[in-house]
Design a protein around this motif. Structure first.
Motif, PDB file in Angstrom:
ATOM      1  N   LEU A  28     -18.520  17.962   3.210  1.00  0.00           N
ATOM      2  CA  LEU A  28     -18.577  19.166   4.056  1.00  0.00           C
ATOM      3  C   LEU A  28     -17.710  20.301   3.495  1.00  0.00           C
ATOM      4  CD1 LEU A  28     -18.613  17.289   7.433  1.00  0.00           C
ATOM      5  CD2 LEU A  28     -20.332  18.967   6.727  1.00  0.00           C
ATOM      6  N   PHE A  29     -16.502  19.978   3.032  1.00  0.00           N
ATOM      7  CA  PHE A  29     -15.642  21.016   2.438  1.00  0.00           C
ATOM      8  C   PHE A  29     -16.351  21.632   1.224  1.00  0.00           C
ATOM      9  CE2 PHE A  29     -11.659  18.589   4.060  1.00  0.00           C
ATOM     10  CZ  PHE A  29     -11.602  19.354   5.213  1.00  0.00           C
ATOM     11  N   ASP A  30     -17.019  20.786   0.436  1.00  0.00           N
ATOM     12  CA  ASP A  30     -17.732  21.286  -0.747  1.00  0.00           C
ATOM     13  C   ASP A  30     -18.863  22.232  -0.349  1.00  0.00           C
ATOM     14  OD1 ASP A  30     -18.583  21.398  -3.539  1.00  0.00           O
ATOM     15  OD2 ASP A  30     -20.230  20.087  -2.941  1.00  0.00           O
ATOM     16  N   GLU A  31     -19.598  21.873   0.704  1.00  0.00           N
ATOM     17  CA  GLU A  31     -20.746  22.703   1.126  1.00  0.00           C
ATOM     18  C   GLU A  31     -20.320  23.973   1.854  1.00  0.00           C
ATOM     19  OE1 GLU A  31     -23.280  20.365   3.719  1.00  0.00           O
ATOM     20  OE2 GLU A  31     -23.235  18.732   2.242  1.00  0.00           O
ATOM     21  N   ARG A  32     -19.356  23.811   2.780  1.00  0.00           N
ATOM     22  CA  ARG A  32     -19.097  24.892   3.741  1.00  0.00           C
ATOM     23  C   ARG A  32     -17.704  25.475   3.634  1.00  0.00           C
ATOM     24  NH1 ARG A  32     -21.255  21.650   9.159  1.00  0.00           N
ATOM     25  NH2 ARG A  32     -23.141  20.809   8.183  1.00  0.00           N
ATOM     26  N   GLY A  33     -16.859  24.897   2.821  1.00  0.00           N
ATOM     27  CA  GLY A  33     -15.479  25.376   2.739  1.00  0.00           C
ATOM     28  C   GLY A  33     -14.627  24.834   3.868  1.00  0.00           C
ATOM     29  N   TYR A  34     -13.340  25.117   3.776  1.00  0.00           N
ATOM     30  CA  TYR A  34     -12.376  24.591   4.738  1.00  0.00           C
ATOM     31  C   TYR A  34     -12.599  25.182   6.121  1.00  0.00           C
ATOM     32  CZ  TYR A  34      -7.903  23.368   6.825  1.00  0.00           C
ATOM     33  OH  TYR A  34      -6.934  22.871   7.645  1.00  0.00           O
ATOM     34  N   ALA A  35     -12.703  26.521   6.187  1.00  0.00           N
ATOM     35  CA  ALA A  35     -12.811  27.182   7.488  1.00  0.00           C
ATOM     36  C   ALA A  35     -14.125  26.837   8.184  1.00  0.00           C
ATOM     37  CB  ALA A  35     -12.689  28.700   7.312  1.00  0.00           C
ATOM     38  N   GLY A  36     -15.173  26.562   7.394  1.00  0.00           N
ATOM     39  CA  GLY A  36     -16.488  26.290   7.967  1.00  0.00           C
ATOM     40  C   GLY A  36     -16.701  24.859   8.418  1.00  0.00           C
ATOM     41  N   THR A  37     -15.680  24.014   8.262  1.00  0.00           N
ATOM     42  CA  THR A  37     -15.816  22.591   8.575  1.00  0.00           C
ATOM     43  C   THR A  37     -14.896  22.220   9.739  1.00  0.00           C
ATOM     44  OG1 THR A  37     -16.287  22.089   6.264  1.00  0.00           O
ATOM     45  CG2 THR A  37     -15.519  20.256   7.619  1.00  0.00           C
ATOM     46  N   SER A  38     -15.451  21.563  10.759  1.00  0.00           N
ATOM     47  CA  SER A  38     -14.605  21.145  11.894  1.00  0.00           C
ATOM     48  C   SER A  38     -14.462  19.621  11.896  1.00  0.00           C
ATOM     49  CB  SER A  38     -15.243  21.599  13.206  1.00  0.00           C
ATOM     50  OG  SER A  38     -16.414  20.831  13.449  1.00  0.00           O
ATOM     51  N   ILE A  39     -13.445  19.152  12.626  1.00  0.00           N
ATOM     52  CA  ILE A  39     -13.242  17.708  12.800  1.00  0.00           C
ATOM     53  C   ILE A  39     -14.507  17.059  13.360  1.00  0.00           C
ATOM     54  CG2 ILE A  39     -12.021  16.052  14.285  1.00  0.00           C
ATOM     55  CD1 ILE A  39     -10.169  16.785  12.155  1.00  0.00           C
ATOM     56  N   SER A  40     -15.172  17.747  14.294  1.00  0.00           N
ATOM     57  CA  SER A  40     -16.348  17.098  14.889  1.00  0.00           C
ATOM     58  C   SER A  40     -17.521  17.057  13.900  1.00  0.00           C
ATOM     59  CB  SER A  40     -16.714  17.720  16.243  1.00  0.00           C
ATOM     60  OG  SER A  40     -17.620  18.768  16.080  1.00  0.00           O
ATOM     61  N   ASP A  41     -17.638  18.067  12.990  1.00  0.00           N
ATOM     62  CA  ASP A  41     -18.636  17.960  11.901  1.00  0.00           C
ATOM     63  C   ASP A  41     -18.373  16.714  11.055  1.00  0.00           C
ATOM     64  OD1 ASP A  41     -19.635  20.490  12.555  1.00  0.00           O
ATOM     65  OD2 ASP A  41     -18.395  21.527  11.060  1.00  0.00           O
ATOM     66  N   ILE A  42     -17.095  16.485  10.751  1.00  0.00           N
ATOM     67  CA  ILE A  42     -16.743  15.352   9.878  1.00  0.00           C
ATOM     68  C   ILE A  42     -17.049  14.031  10.587  1.00  0.00           C
ATOM     69  CG2 ILE A  42     -14.856  14.214   8.616  1.00  0.00           C
ATOM     70  CD1 ILE A  42     -13.510  17.067   8.481  1.00  0.00           C
ATOM     71  N   ALA A  43     -16.753  13.992  11.896  1.00  0.00           N
ATOM     72  CA  ALA A  43     -17.064  12.792  12.679  1.00  0.00           C
ATOM     73  C   ALA A  43     -18.578  12.509  12.619  1.00  0.00           C
ATOM     74  CB  ALA A  43     -16.596  12.975  14.125  1.00  0.00           C
ATOM     75  N   THR A  44     -19.378  13.550  12.876  1.00  0.00           N
ATOM     76  CA  THR A  44     -20.836  13.366  12.870  1.00  0.00           C
ATOM     77  C   THR A  44     -21.320  12.887  11.504  1.00  0.00           C
ATOM     78  OG1 THR A  44     -20.998  15.200  14.422  1.00  0.00           O
ATOM     79  CG2 THR A  44     -23.040  14.537  13.336  1.00  0.00           C
ATOM     80  N   ARG A  45     -20.867  13.572  10.429  1.00  0.00           N
ATOM     81  CA  ARG A  45     -21.328  13.205   9.088  1.00  0.00           C
ATOM     82  C   ARG A  45     -20.923  11.781   8.705  1.00  0.00           C
ATOM     83  NH1 ARG A  45     -22.625  16.562   4.185  1.00  0.00           N
ATOM     84  NH2 ARG A  45     -23.466  17.845   5.852  1.00  0.00           N
ATOM     85  N   SER A  46     -19.724  11.356   9.127  1.00  0.00           N
ATOM     86  CA  SER A  46     -19.215  10.042   8.705  1.00  0.00           C
ATOM     87  C   SER A  46     -19.724   8.909   9.594  1.00  0.00           C
ATOM     88  CB  SER A  46     -17.684  10.033   8.741  1.00  0.00           C
ATOM     89  OG  SER A  46     -17.233  10.092  10.089  1.00  0.00           O
ATOM     90  N   GLY A  47     -20.211   9.246  10.804  1.00  0.00           N
ATOM     91  CA  GLY A  47     -20.589   8.197  11.752  1.00  0.00           C
ATOM     92  C   GLY A  47     -19.396   7.570  12.456  1.00  0.00           C
ATOM     93  N   HIS A  48     -18.200   8.157  12.287  1.00  0.00           N
ATOM     94  CA  HIS A  48     -17.028   7.685  13.032  1.00  0.00           C
ATOM     95  C   HIS A  48     -16.707   8.690  14.141  1.00  0.00           C
ATOM     96  CE1 HIS A  48     -16.088   4.427  10.241  1.00  0.00           C
ATOM     97  NE2 HIS A  48     -16.412   5.257   9.258  1.00  0.00           N
ATOM     98  N   THR A  49     -15.710   8.357  14.966  1.00  0.00           N
ATOM     99  CA  THR A  49     -15.338   9.272  16.050  1.00  0.00           C
ATOM    100  C   THR A  49     -14.256  10.250  15.579  1.00  0.00           C
ATOM    101  OG1 THR A  49     -13.571   7.823  16.800  1.00  0.00           O
ATOM    102  CG2 THR A  49     -15.761   7.477  17.777  1.00  0.00           C
ATOM    103  N   SER A  50     -14.117  11.373  16.315  1.00  0.00           N
ATOM    104  CA  SER A  50     -13.003  12.289  16.048  1.00  0.00           C
ATOM    105  C   SER A  50     -11.678  11.547  16.164  1.00  0.00           C
ATOM    106  CB  SER A  50     -13.011  13.455  17.038  1.00  0.00           C
ATOM    107  OG  SER A  50     -14.187  14.194  16.897  1.00  0.00           O
ATOM    108  N   GLY A  51     -11.610  10.606  17.121  1.00  0.00           N
ATOM    109  CA  GLY A  51     -10.394   9.809  17.295  1.00  0.00           C
ATOM    110  C   GLY A  51     -10.017   9.066  16.019  1.00  0.00           C
ATOM    111  N   ALA A  52     -11.027   8.521  15.327  1.00  0.00           N
ATOM    112  CA  ALA A  52     -10.756   7.792  14.071  1.00  0.00           C
ATOM    113  C   ALA A  52     -10.140   8.739  13.036  1.00  0.00           C
ATOM    114  CB  ALA A  52     -12.046   7.185  13.523  1.00  0.00           C
ATOM    115  N   ILE A  53     -10.626  10.001  13.038  1.00  0.00           N
ATOM    116  CA  ILE A  53     -10.085  10.967  12.064  1.00  0.00           C
ATOM    117  C   ILE A  53      -8.614  11.250  12.361  1.00  0.00           C
ATOM    118  CG2 ILE A  53     -10.293  13.326  11.160  1.00  0.00           C
ATOM    119  CD1 ILE A  53     -13.299  13.144  11.823  1.00  0.00           C
TER     120      ILE A  53
END
Lengths: 208, 208
Positions: free
Chosen positions: A19-44
């Motif tokens: 996600l950082f590679d595609e959208r940069g730091y500002a364009g990426t949220s914790i919840s995007d990362i949760a969705t992409r990884s299949g884990h919860t925000s809590g896990a992050i």
């Protein structure tokens, strides 16, 4: 259990990197990362505490790629001349920049470092030291042109190499990075070599 | 009245550029720019409509710097060989990057372009075209080495040049940019020249 935690950490790191590679730091949220990884925000938050720390882990992953790669390409036992090892190393680094998501994301995060509230390691300096050592070895092998100062030439090689990356990324997302790198060595190598080889014998031709 | 509006626009642009250069796009607010320029936020909205538009004006100011500089350095009437003009132009560009606040800020905004909701002009391509033209002129003058392809060599020169900027900015905010550029030409020029000059006669020595 330990191993499973390690797998989760790795899968979060790779999802964040893509996600950082595609959208940069500002364009990426914790919840995007949760969705992409299949884990919860809590896990992050459990594994990385914050988006800053996760970005820092990606940048550290980027920097951790280089020491084993440098070691593999500077093995003196192989009998390969240092200048040829340097060319080989540069192609290995170029391929890592093109193909390794953590390397790519780390490079982008570094250019966006002013946005990230975590200190990032300084780049370039380690590379200049590594290339200086290779050029000094080349001098000991009698292959470096006598007027070349290893440290200044190393700085120039590292500058030019990073420039090839920046421009190649902007022009076509590094698809032609190996061609661009061959062109660079075709101009630099004859100046570095004590006895410039005919163009068709340059090690670059063998890497393409 | 017209002239006064022009002065206000310019003073807002320079205040914005100095803040973008220091703090980046995300770290700069309209009210910071108002304070630095001595004008009101209202004046900024009146003249530029938004922070995005002001950033775009800085980037356009950056790009607008080059055509007159290129024209001045490629004047064929001076009788200066094209390769030497190219070296001279590169030092002029390096000094602009070091000393001109709009050029510096435009370069930083370009690296932060993913944050800015306005399309920015593509860099590099115009430079590659300009350098290709100079190398083709050098070929016509009989000074370019026969195996050099002007377009590929131009791309490499532009890559290496931008790499010198990136690394020089990261290492010491470009204080040593002219030394780094001399080192680059010392490696590139002998490969470009049909009859490489002895090192002390390289045009770089005369630019230092």
């Amino acid at each position: 259990m330990q191993e499973r935690a390690e797998q989760t950490r790795r899968s979060l790191l790779e999802a964040a990197a893509s996600l950082f590679d595609e959208r940069g730091y500002a364009g990426t949220s914790i919840s995007d990362i949760a969705t992409r990884s299949g884990h919860t925000s809590g896990a992050i938050y459990f594994h990385y505490a914050s988006k800053e720390k996760l970005a820092l882990a990606v940048v550290e992953g980027h920097f951790a790629t280089w020491p084993p790669l440098i070691e593999r390409h500077t093995e003196p036992a192989t009998g390969t001349p240092a200048l040829e090892q340097l060319v080989g190393l540069s192609f290995a680094v170029a391929r890592a920049f093109r193909d390794d998501i953590v390397v790519r994301a780390g490079a982008r995060l570094w250019t966006e470092r002013t946005l990230i509230a975590a200190p990032l390691p300084p780049p370039f300096v380690g590379w200049i030291d590594a290339v200086t050592a290779m050029l000094e070895r080349s001098r000991a092998e009698g292959e470096l042109a006598p007027h070349i100062d290893p440290e200044r030439a190393a700085r120039t090689v590292v500058c030019a190499f990073f420039g090839v990356h920046t421009v190649s990324e902007a022009l076509d997302r590094r698809r032609s990075i190996e061609d661009h790198l061959s062109d660079l060595w075709a101009l630099l190598l004859p100046s570095l070599q004590a006895r410039p080889a005919p163009m068709e014998l340059l090690p670059v031709a063998r890497q393409g």
